[in-house]
Design a protein around this motif. Structure first.
Motif, PDB file in Angstrom:
ATOM      1  N   SER A 353       0.820  -1.215   0.000  1.00 22.45           N
ATOM      2  CA  SER A 353       0.000   0.000   0.000  1.00 22.45           C
ATOM      3  C   SER A 353       0.853   1.264   0.000  1.00 22.45           C
ATOM      4  O   SER A 353       0.416   2.308  -0.490  1.00 22.45           O
ATOM      5  N   HIS A 354       2.069   1.180   0.548  1.00 26.60           N
ATOM      6  CA  HIS A 354       2.937   2.361   0.574  1.00 26.60           C
ATOM      7  C   HIS A 354       3.227   2.868  -0.835  1.00 26.60           C
ATOM      8  O   HIS A 354       3.394   4.068  -1.047  1.00 26.60           O
ATOM      9  N   ALA A 355       3.304   1.945  -1.792  1.00 23.89           N
ATOM     10  CA  ALA A 355       3.661   2.326  -3.164  1.00 23.89           C
ATOM     11  C   ALA A 355       2.446   2.569  -4.047  1.00 23.89           C
ATOM     12  O   ALA A 355       2.587   3.040  -5.177  1.00 23.89           O
ATOM     13  N   SER A 356       1.257   2.273  -3.555  1.00 32.44           N
ATOM     14  CA  SER A 356       0.090   2.242  -4.439  1.00 32.44           C
ATOM     15  C   SER A 356      -0.274   3.602  -5.013  1.00 32.44           C
ATOM     16  O   SER A 356      -0.768   3.692  -6.141  1.00 32.44           O
ATOM     17  N   THR A 357      -0.053   4.689  -4.256  1.00 32.06           N
ATOM     18  CA  THR A 357      -0.426   6.006  -4.774  1.00 32.06           C
ATOM     19  C   THR A 357       0.669   6.627  -5.637  1.00 32.06           C
ATOM     20  O   THR A 357       0.547   7.774  -6.068  1.00 32.06           O
ATOM     21  N   VAL A 358       1.729   5.857  -5.902  1.00 34.85           N
ATOM     22  CA  VAL A 358       2.807   6.320  -6.781  1.00 34.85           C
ATOM     23  C   VAL A 358       2.882   5.451  -8.032  1.00 34.85           C
ATOM     24  O   VAL A 358       3.113   5.941  -9.135  1.00 34.85           O
ATOM     25  N   ALA A 359       2.679   4.148  -7.878  1.00 34.66           N
ATOM     26  CA  ALA A 359       2.816   3.220  -8.998  1.00 34.66           C
ATOM     27  C   ALA A 359       1.804   3.529 -10.097  1.00 34.66           C
ATOM     28  O   ALA A 359       0.679   3.953  -9.830  1.00 34.66           O
ATOM     29  N   SER A 360       2.230   3.299 -11.353  1.00 27.73           N
ATOM     30  CA  SER A 360       1.373   3.502 -12.537  1.00 27.73           C
ATOM     31  C   SER A 360       0.838   4.926 -12.627  1.00 27.73           C
ATOM     32  O   SER A 360      -0.272   5.149 -13.088  1.00 27.73           O
ATOM     33  N   GLY A 361       1.626   5.883 -12.172  1.00 32.52           N
ATOM     34  CA  GLY A 361       1.203   7.273 -12.201  1.00 32.52           C
ATOM     35  C   GLY A 361       0.748   7.720 -10.824  1.00 32.52           C
ATOM     36  O   GLY A 361      -0.127   7.097 -10.230  1.00 32.52           O
ATOM     37  N   SER A 362       1.353   8.770 -10.306  1.00 35.18           N
ATOM     38  CA  SER A 362       1.047   9.211  -8.945  1.00 35.18           C
ATOM     39  C   SER A 362      -0.407   9.652  -8.822  1.00 35.18           C
ATOM     40  O   SER A 362      -1.059  10.020  -9.803  1.00 35.18           O
ATOM     41  N   ILE A 363      -0.901   9.635  -7.581  1.00 34.94           N
ATOM     42  CA  ILE A 363      -2.291  10.016  -7.351  1.00 34.94           C
ATOM     43  C   ILE A 363      -2.523  11.481  -7.720  1.00 34.94           C
ATOM     44  O   ILE A 363      -3.609  11.871  -8.161  1.00 34.94           O
ATOM     45  N   GLU A 364      -1.459  12.321  -7.591  1.00 34.19           N
ATOM     46  CA  GLU A 364      -1.596  13.718  -7.991  1.00 34.19           C
ATOM     47  C   GLU A 364      -1.871  13.828  -9.486  1.00 34.19           C
ATOM     48  O   GLU A 364      -2.713  14.621  -9.935  1.00 34.19           O
ATOM     49  N   MET A 365      -1.154  13.025 -10.292  1.00 39.07           N
ATOM     50  CA  MET A 365      -1.378  13.038 -11.731  1.00 39.07           C
ATOM     51  C   MET A 365      -2.762  12.486 -12.080  1.00 39.07           C
ATOM     52  O   MET A 365      -3.412  12.967 -13.017  1.00 39.07           O
ATOM     53  N   GLN A 366      -3.226  11.497 -11.316  1.00 41.60           N
ATOM     54  CA  GLN A 366      -4.570  10.967 -11.566  1.00 41.60           C
ATOM     55  C   GLN A 366      -5.627  12.043 -11.319  1.00 41.60           C
ATOM     56  O   GLN A 366      -6.606  12.164 -12.064  1.00 41.60           O
ATOM     57  N   ARG A 367      -5.418  12.834 -10.284  1.00 38.33           N
ATOM     58  CA  ARG A 367      -6.366  13.916  -9.989  1.00 38.33           C
ATOM     59  C   ARG A 367      -6.355  14.979 -11.096  1.00 38.33           C
ATOM     60  O   ARG A 367      -7.393  15.530 -11.449  1.00 38.33           O
ATOM     61  N   ILE A 368      -5.170  15.248 -11.632  1.00 39.62           N
ATOM     62  CA  ILE A 368      -5.074  16.214 -12.729  1.00 39.62           C
ATOM     63  C   ILE A 368      -5.805  15.688 -13.962  1.00 39.62           C
ATOM     64  O   ILE A 368      -6.562  16.420 -14.618  1.00 39.62           O
ATOM     65  N   LEU A 369      -5.606  14.405 -14.280  1.00 39.82           N
ATOM     66  CA  LEU A 369      -6.285  13.816 -15.438  1.00 39.82           C
ATOM     67  C   LEU A 369      -7.798  13.879 -15.283  1.00 39.82           C
ATOM     68  O   LEU A 369      -8.534  14.213 -16.233  1.00 39.82           O
ATOM     69  N   LEU A 370      -8.264  13.531 -14.082  1.00 40.99           N
ATOM     70  CA  LEU A 370      -9.711  13.557 -13.832  1.00 40.99           C
ATOM     71  C   LEU A 370     -10.251  14.987 -13.904  1.00 40.99           C
ATOM     72  O   LEU A 370     -11.306  15.239 -14.500  1.00 40.99           O
ATOM     73  N   ALA A 371      -9.504  15.942 -13.331  1.00 44.82           N
ATOM     74  CA  ALA A 371      -9.945  17.337 -13.355  1.00 44.82           C
ATOM     75  C   ALA A 371     -10.034  17.864 -14.772  1.00 44.82           C
ATOM     76  O   ALA A 371     -10.990  18.570 -15.133  1.00 44.82           O
ATOM     77  N   ARG A 372      -9.046  17.528 -15.595  1.00 42.89           N
ATOM     78  CA  ARG A 372      -9.083  17.982 -16.986  1.00 42.89           C
ATOM     79  C   ARG A 372     -10.312  17.442 -17.725  1.00 42.89           C
ATOM     80  O   ARG A 372     -10.949  18.172 -18.485  1.00 42.89           O
ATOM     81  N   GLN A 373     -10.631  16.178 -17.463  1.00 41.60           N
ATOM     82  CA  GLN A 373     -11.795  15.589 -18.137  1.00 41.60           C
ATOM     83  C   GLN A 373     -13.080  16.248 -17.672  1.00 41.60           C
ATOM     84  O   GLN A 373     -13.977  16.541 -18.489  1.00 41.60           O
ATOM     85  N   LEU A 374     -13.183  16.512 -16.370  1.00 42.81           N
ATOM     86  CA  LEU A 374     -14.388  17.142 -15.842  1.00 42.81           C
ATOM     87  C   LEU A 374     -14.527  18.573 -16.354  1.00 42.81           C
ATOM     88  O   LEU A 374     -15.631  19.028 -16.689  1.00 42.81           O
ATOM     89  N   LEU A 375     -13.406  19.302 -16.414  1.00 44.77           N
ATOM     90  CA  LEU A 375     -13.456  20.678 -16.905  1.00 44.77           C
ATOM     91  C   LEU A 375     -13.814  20.730 -18.395  1.00 44.77           C
ATOM     92  O   LEU A 375     -14.561  21.611 -18.845  1.00 44.77           O
ATOM     93  N   ALA A 376     -13.288  19.762 -19.158  1.00 45.20           N
ATOM     94  CA  ALA A 376     -13.577  19.718 -20.578  1.00 45.20           C
ATOM     95  C   ALA A 376     -15.057  19.439 -20.836  1.00 45.20           C
ATOM     96  O   ALA A 376     -15.625  19.872 -21.844  1.00 45.20           O
ATOM     97  N   ALA A 377     -15.686  18.705 -19.899  1.00 44.55           N
ATOM     98  CA  ALA A 377     -17.093  18.343 -20.072  1.00 44.55           C
ATOM     99  C   ALA A 377     -18.040  19.425 -19.559  1.00 44.55           C
ATOM    100  O   ALA A 377     -19.242  19.384 -19.805  1.00 44.55           O
ATOM    101  N   SER A 378     -17.492  20.411 -18.819  1.00 47.68           N
ATOM    102  CA  SER A 378     -18.364  21.423 -18.212  1.00 47.68           C
ATOM    103  C   SER A 378     -18.665  22.574 -19.171  1.00 47.68           C
ATOM    104  O   SER A 378     -18.051  22.729 -20.200  1.00 47.68           O
TER     105      SER A 378
END
Length: 378
Positions: A353-378
């Motif tokens: 679990s220590h590595a889970s929010t970094v592996a395959s793309g950090s959780i910060e980058m996941q939040r950015i990706l999700l935010a971009r998609q939500l903003l694009a849809a608004s």
């Protein structure tokens, strides 16, 4: 998922019980027997057509639905991934080669993956290009009828044992950093490749540095089009990020806790048991988000933000559930052989679990990706 899914789960659990030793905590431990167990189990799954269940029959699968493959994914991760590193080839390397590979690449690479005979590693992250993958500096310079690759990759899982590397390198520079990236399928036995293990909490074999010193690649090693690697990588990451059913292991461990503790369970603080119940709810949320992405993938319409929403939910679940489980075994002493095994599983879960929010793309980058998609849809 229906009766067929229930039957498949039962079959998989029976195979695990028959062929995976009690106390198995994954293939990549200090004991070489664990890797041998995983390789044998992958072969058993392949013989039964269960390893690449959803692959087309022409490529060694059974043409099953994505939902049946999801059942396999869940049961394997719940039982400490007894396929070893095969999930990488099954979940995204093989499917990507099906979609973008040449007939010769399909002929060479897909049968060994379908038989569980080959291990792949992923040459993406670099020391200064982890979450910002497009800024990578590993370069493939033209040389006659091919290229010479030089650079460094880091955090490369399974590189010490992999036979092939799914490598992203820069072949040219464009106006945007995402331009000019190319994917190469590179044998790890190629001259000029050096692997240096990185010791970590998760044990040997997981993380490595990989150095490329004028490694020669040719046109036959290119997956897709030269310079078009970023488009393919975005597709790969969407499949990779939903390809590990972390929620299944969380749920299995949480559900086992009351059974293992017995009478001690009722003696735990009510607040802790309440948090335990909330974790089970979060398991269901992560599972439903995963199913949403599977449905979108089946329709060919998955977007980076869709996979990101799942990753955010499941990686935070990983860490929050590990914290709750560690508190439970800290206050109650699981007794007997089953209790000791449960403690070992919880501690292993905590390490991962220590590595889970970094592996395959950090959780910060996941939040950015999700935010971009939500903003694009608004």
């Amino acid at each position: 998922m229906g009766t067929a899914a229930d039957s498949l789960r039962s079959e998989l659990r029976t195979l695990v019980a028959e062929h995976v030793p009690p106390g198995f905590l994954g293939a990549f431990t200090d004991d070489p027997a664990d890797l041998a167990t995983a390789q044998r189990f992958a072969a058993i799954l392949a013989e039964r057509g269960l390893l690449c269940l959803a692959w087309p029959e022409e490529f060694g699968g059974r043409g099953a639905s994505a939902w049946e493959q999801t059942v396999v994914r869940e049961e394997m991760w719940a039982h400490h991934e007894p396929r070893g590193a095969q999930y990488m080839g099954v979940n995204w390397v093989g499917p990507t080669i099906m979609r973008h590979g040449t007939p010769e690449q399909r002929r060479v690479h897909l049968p060994p993956i379908a038989r569980g005979e080959v291990i792949w590693c992923q040459g993406f992250s670099e020391p200064d290009s982890g979450s910002d993958l497009a800024s990578l500096r590993t370069a493939a310079k033209p040389d006659g009828d091919g290229w010479l690759v030089s650079g460094q990759k880091i955090w490369t899982s399974y590189a010490t044992m992999a036979q092939w590397c799914f490598l992203l390198a820069r072949t040219s520079r464009g106006e945007k950093k995402q331009q000019g990236l190319t994917i190469f399928l590179v044998p790890m036995s190629a001259p000029g490749i050096e692997v240096r293990p990185i010791r970590c909490l998760m044990g040997p074999h997981h993380l490595n540095e990989v150095f490329f010193d004028d490694v020669r690649v040719t046109e036959a090693d290119v997956l897709g089009e030269v310079g078009d690697g970023w488009r393919v990588v975005q597709e790969v990451l969407a499949y990779e990020r939903v390809g590990i059913a972390r929620y299944a292991r969380c749920e299995r461990l949480l559900q086992r806790a009351p059974r293992v503790l017995g009478d001690q369970w009722e003696e735990l603080p009510a607040e802790l048991r309440g948090r335990w119940a909330r974790m089970l709810t979060h398991c269901r949320r992560a599972r439903l988000l995963a199913y949403r992405v599977v449905a979108l993938q089946s329709q060919g319409s998955v977007r980076p933000g869709d996979a990101a929403s799942y990753r955010i939910a499941v990686t935070t679940l990983d860490q929050d559930s590990a914290e709750v489980l560690m508190e439970i075994i800290g206050l109650a002493e699981p007794a007997g052989t089953e209790g000791r095994r449960f403690r070992a599983e919880v501690e292993d879960h905590l390490r991962y679990s220590h590595a889970s929010t970094v592996a395959s793309g950090s959780i910060e980058m996941q939040r950015i990706l999700l935010a971009r998609q939500l903003l694009a849809a608004s």
